[in-house]
Structure formats: C-alpha cells, structure tokens
Enzyme design. Structure first.
Site, short mmCIF file in Angstrom:
data_model
loop_
_atom_site.label_atom_id
_atom_site.label_comp_id
_atom_site.label_asym_id
_atom_site.label_seq_id
_atom_site.Cartn_x
_atom_site.Cartn_y
_atom_site.Cartn_z
N THR A 90 72.88 44.12 -8.11
CA THR A 90 72.81 43.43 -9.41
C THR A 90 73.09 41.94 -9.26
O THR A 90 73.80 41.52 -8.34
CB THR A 90 73.85 44.03 -10.39
OG1 THR A 90 73.95 43.21 -11.56
CG2 THR A 90 75.23 44.11 -9.76
N ASP A 91 72.55 41.15 -10.19
CA ASP A 91 72.86 39.71 -10.20
C ASP A 91 74.33 39.45 -10.52
O ASP A 91 74.86 38.37 -10.20
CB ASP A 91 71.97 38.98 -11.21
CG ASP A 91 72.11 39.48 -12.64
OD1 ASP A 91 72.72 40.55 -12.86
OD2 ASP A 91 71.56 38.83 -13.55
N GLU A 92 75.01 40.43 -11.09
CA GLU A 92 76.39 40.21 -11.53
C GLU A 92 77.38 40.04 -10.37
O GLU A 92 78.49 39.57 -10.58
CB GLU A 92 76.84 41.34 -12.46
CG GLU A 92 76.06 41.37 -13.76
CD GLU A 92 76.70 42.23 -14.83
OE1 GLU A 92 77.94 42.27 -14.91
OE2 GLU A 92 75.95 42.86 -15.59
N TYR A 114 83.02 46.48 -12.87
CA TYR A 114 81.67 46.92 -12.52
C TYR A 114 81.08 46.08 -11.40
O TYR A 114 80.66 46.58 -10.36
CB TYR A 114 80.75 46.88 -13.75
CG TYR A 114 79.28 46.82 -13.39
CD1 TYR A 114 78.68 47.87 -12.69
CD2 TYR A 114 78.50 45.71 -13.70
CE1 TYR A 114 77.34 47.81 -12.32
CE2 TYR A 114 77.16 45.64 -13.33
CZ TYR A 114 76.59 46.69 -12.64
OH TYR A 114 75.28 46.63 -12.26
N LYS A 118 80.08 46.86 -7.35
CA LYS A 118 78.75 46.66 -6.78
C LYS A 118 78.81 45.70 -5.59
O LYS A 118 78.11 45.89 -4.58
CB LYS A 118 77.78 46.13 -7.84
CG LYS A 118 77.46 47.12 -8.94
CD LYS A 118 76.67 48.33 -8.45
CE LYS A 118 75.23 48.02 -8.17
NZ LYS A 118 74.45 49.24 -7.81
#
Length: 272
Positions: A90-92, A114, A118
């Site tokens: 993910t970009d997060e 979260y 990741k």
C-alpha cells in the site's frame, strides 16, 4: 474469511474449470504448505485494511498482515522455492507527503497500526529475497475504488448512504488528499508485474488523479442527483495522514503500464 469478504462476489467464476476455492487462513502453515506445493505464482492480496479498526483493535492486523506474510514466505522457502510471489502492499507505508510524490526507494514512515503492519510485511519480503533468494516483488498502490467494495470505505459508504438519503460523514474538514485508481486498472498493473516484474523490485501504482475527500463525495452526490446538504463533517481520525502521493513512473516506463479509466468515468461506473 472476515467481515470484508463476500463469497457471492465470486459466483461468476464457479463454473470456470481453472478456478477452485479453498477456505483457510494464510497463517496456517500446514494448509499453506499443501497449497504452495502445486502453484507457480502466489499473489497475496490478503490483509486487514481498515485504518479505523487498526487503531481500535490492532492485534488482528498483526496476525493477517505480518504473520500471514511470514507464513507464505516460509512455505515458499521450505516447500517450493520456484514460486514467484507478488506481495500487494500500500502507499500508506510511506506515510503522508505535503509536496511531491514518493518513489520506491524512499524511506517508510507508517502512521497507523495498519500501515505499520504492511510496512513490516514488506521488510520480511525483501529480507527473504536477499537472504533466501526467493523470487518476490512488491506492489504499492494508491486508494482503490470500484464494484463490490466493502461499505466501510469512503466511496461505497457515500453511494449507499446517499441512495438512502442518509448523512454522509467526512472526517475533519474533508481536505485530506488521496490518489484514486479504478480497481481494474490496479488489477492490470498487478497482472503485468506478475508476468514481467523483476525479482526483488518494488512497483508504485498510481493514477495521478489526486482529489480531496470532499471533492470525491461532492462528485458522487452530483452523479446521483443528491443535495450537498447530506454531507456531515465528523471528528477527525487520530494521526490522519494529510496527503498520499506516489510516483509511478517506474512501472509506466519499465512495464509500459498506464491506467485506462479516468476518475470521472470510473466513479460513474461504480455508482451505476
């Protein structure tokens, strides 16, 4: 299969002889060992993804997003080292950025439980490539939208609530910026990365269509012919990232990928 999964989404595949479904947990080493034996590619989409839930109850994110990935890596290493793994991240993991866009080599600075889970998974994947020589790549994508999305996410929640003339909640001022990509464009990028991506590489995937949450909700209400007075601003999420932005020039240049759907076209299809 947790709250976010819906087996009826797969109904149209049931008659396809190439398709089979196994219900299980990616953290289950014995099950994963059996499955890994007979495959040549694994694409790991499995993740707990809802930031709010990770803030209130982070433990399940650790099990799915970290232990699950570790289990996949170990079964590949011990059972079938020829498998190619595409790990969907993910970009997060990069955190937020006020100006410019993140490249694949930028440092990770996750903001939520979260995104921390990741980022941890990404590090395990890269370590297993380096230490054990497994054939794995990582993709990191911006916000997805499209058919069948679970209603806790902004776009399906807005469509469903607006259709019932209920208030549509937006965090804070609605100025948080996300880059939105239609789900089929993301799937095509993953398919391309699976076929042509190089071992140990990371590929950012983005459409380049950055919008504030308020702009997204306003556009949906316009398509649906609903009044903007349905919008309700609510207390902001703790540690809410202001803006995500990815530089996806690597996958565009090296694998010749580009998105096919504009936001205006994709969001209309999604509403319909």
């Amino acid at each position: 299969m947790k709250y976010g999964s819906n087996s009826s989404n797969l109904k149209d595949l049931e008659e396809d002889e190439r398709y089979s479904f196994v219900k299980g947990n990616i953290s289950n080493y014995e099950l994963m060992s059996k499955l890994v034996k007979d495959v040549n590619v694994i694409i790991n989409f499995a993740a707990e993804t809802h930031v709010d839930r990770s803030i209130s109850n982070p433990e399940s994110f650790l099990h799915s997003n970290v232990i699950g990935v570790f289990t996949i890596l170990e079964t590949i290493r011990k059972v079938n080292p020829e498998v190619k793994l595409v790990h969907v991240s993910t970009d997060e993991v990069y955190g937020d950025i006020i100006k410019g866009s993140f490249k694949e080599g930028d440092r990770l600075k996750p903001s939520s439980p979260y995104s921390a889970s990741k980022a941890a998974a990404d590090m395990f994947v890269l370590a297993w490539v380096r230490t054990h020589g497994i054939n794995a790549i990582i993709t990191r994508c911006t916000n997805n939208y499209g058919p069948y999305q679970f209603p806790e996410k902004l776009i399906p929640k807005t469509i469903i609530r607006a259709s019932m003339n209920l208030k549509v909640p937006i965090y804070g001022t609605g100025k948080n910026i996300r880059d939105w990509i239609y789900v089929l464009d993301h799937c095509e990028a993953i398919d391309l990365a699976m076929r042509e991506g190089e071992k140990g590489e990371i590929y950012n995937i983005s459409s380049g269509e950055e919008m504030t949450n308020l702009e997204v909700v306003t556009e949906i209400l316009k398509i649906m012919g609903k009044n903007e007075d349905l919008i309700e601003f609510v207390e902001d999420r703790p540690g809410h990232d202001l803006r995500y932005s990815l530089d996806s020039s690597k996958i565009r240049e090296k694998l010749e990928w580009k998105p096919k759907h504009s936001f205006k076209e994709g969001i209309r299809k999604t509403v319909e």
